[in-house]
Design a protein around this motif. Structure first.
Motif, PDB file in Angstrom:
ATOM      1  N   GLY A 145       0.691  -1.088  -0.015  1.00 36.75           N
ATOM      2  CA  GLY A 145      -0.054   0.012  -0.020  1.00 36.75           C
ATOM      3  C   GLY A 145       1.069   1.288   0.025  1.00 36.75           C
ATOM      4  N   TYR A 146       2.141   1.052   0.302  1.00 37.74           N
ATOM      5  CA  TYR A 146       3.070   2.080   0.082  1.00 37.74           C
ATOM      6  C   TYR A 146       3.904   2.014  -1.190  1.00 37.74           C
ATOM      7  N   GLN A 156      -0.202  14.510  -2.180  1.00 39.13           N
ATOM      8  CA  GLN A 156      -0.302  14.266  -0.911  1.00 39.13           C
ATOM      9  C   GLN A 156       0.944  14.343  -0.079  1.00 39.13           C
ATOM     10  N   ALA A 213       3.816   9.820   3.474  1.00 35.55           N
ATOM     11  CA  ALA A 213       3.026   8.759   4.559  1.00 35.55           C
ATOM     12  C   ALA A 213       3.891   8.277   5.387  1.00 35.55           C
ATOM     13  N   TYR A 226       4.627   6.998  -0.250  1.00 37.34           N
ATOM     14  CA  TYR A 226       3.172   7.677  -0.416  1.00 37.34           C
ATOM     15  C   TYR A 226       2.272   6.557  -0.595  1.00 37.34           C
ATOM     16  N   ARG A 227       1.195   6.893  -0.087  1.00 34.20           N
ATOM     17  CA  ARG A 227      -0.023   5.805  -0.192  1.00 34.20           C
ATOM     18  C   ARG A 227      -0.362   5.650  -1.542  1.00 34.20           C
ATOM     19  N   VAL A 228      -0.595   4.401  -2.038  1.00 29.34           N
ATOM     20  CA  VAL A 228      -0.945   4.176  -3.199  1.00 29.34           C
ATOM     21  C   VAL A 228      -2.444   4.275  -3.668  1.00 29.34           C
ATOM     22  N   ASP A 229      -3.235   4.339  -2.820  1.00 32.71           N
ATOM     23  CA  ASP A 229      -4.704   4.590  -2.733  1.00 32.71           C
ATOM     24  C   ASP A 229      -5.004   5.902  -2.897  1.00 32.71           C
ATOM     25  N   LEU A 230      -4.142   6.813  -2.438  1.00 34.65           N
ATOM     26  CA  LEU A 230      -4.345   8.165  -2.744  1.00 34.65           C
ATOM     27  C   LEU A 230      -3.796   8.728  -3.894  1.00 34.65           C
TER      28      LEU A 230
END
Length: 124
Positions: free
Chosen positions: A29-30, A46, A49, A66-70
């Motif tokens: 997720g990162y 963003q 994270a 960084y967050r992949v979902d954002l």
């Protein structure tokens, strides 16, 4: 867990301020900027994270995650932007003295192509 991994393991962010993991120890997720770029994504504004810390040349190295979902999709250039870049690169290869488009960029130190800057060498 080894001492190196234990030194860089702070998933709560109490020691380093943000969640910190060892090399290859970040949860799914990162992703780093390069990993996002390879996946066709960008951070999209963003904040950082998390981070990955490891011992490297010159001391401790850092990679921000960084967050992949954002993440947002990468922006693509418009046809007008691509034409502008193509025109600018052609202008860098065009000699202002003779007007010839050369296969190389005109050296800024000379201000003209090599044939115009050194005509005696071109004739020989």
């Amino acid at each position: 867990m080894s001492r190196i991994r234990a030194a860089y393991f702070d998933p709560d962010g109490t020691r380093y301020g943000i969640p910190t993991y060892w090399w290859r120890g970040a949860p799914p997720g990162y992703a780093t900027r390069r990993q996002l770029t390879a996946a066709g994504l960008r951070p999209g504004g963003q904040p950082v994270a998390a981070q990955v810390l490891w011992r490297g040349v010159g001391g401790t190295r850092t990679a921000y995650l960084y967050r992949v979902d954002l993440a947002a999709p990468k922006r693509t250039a418009t046809p007008a932007q691509l034409r502008a870049v193509r025109a600018a690169l052609t202008a860098r290869r065009t000699c202002p003295t003779c007007g010839t488009v050369r296969p190389y960029y005109i050296p800024r130190s000379l201000g003209e192509c090599l044939a115009c800057a050194f005509p005696q060498e071109d004739a020989a």
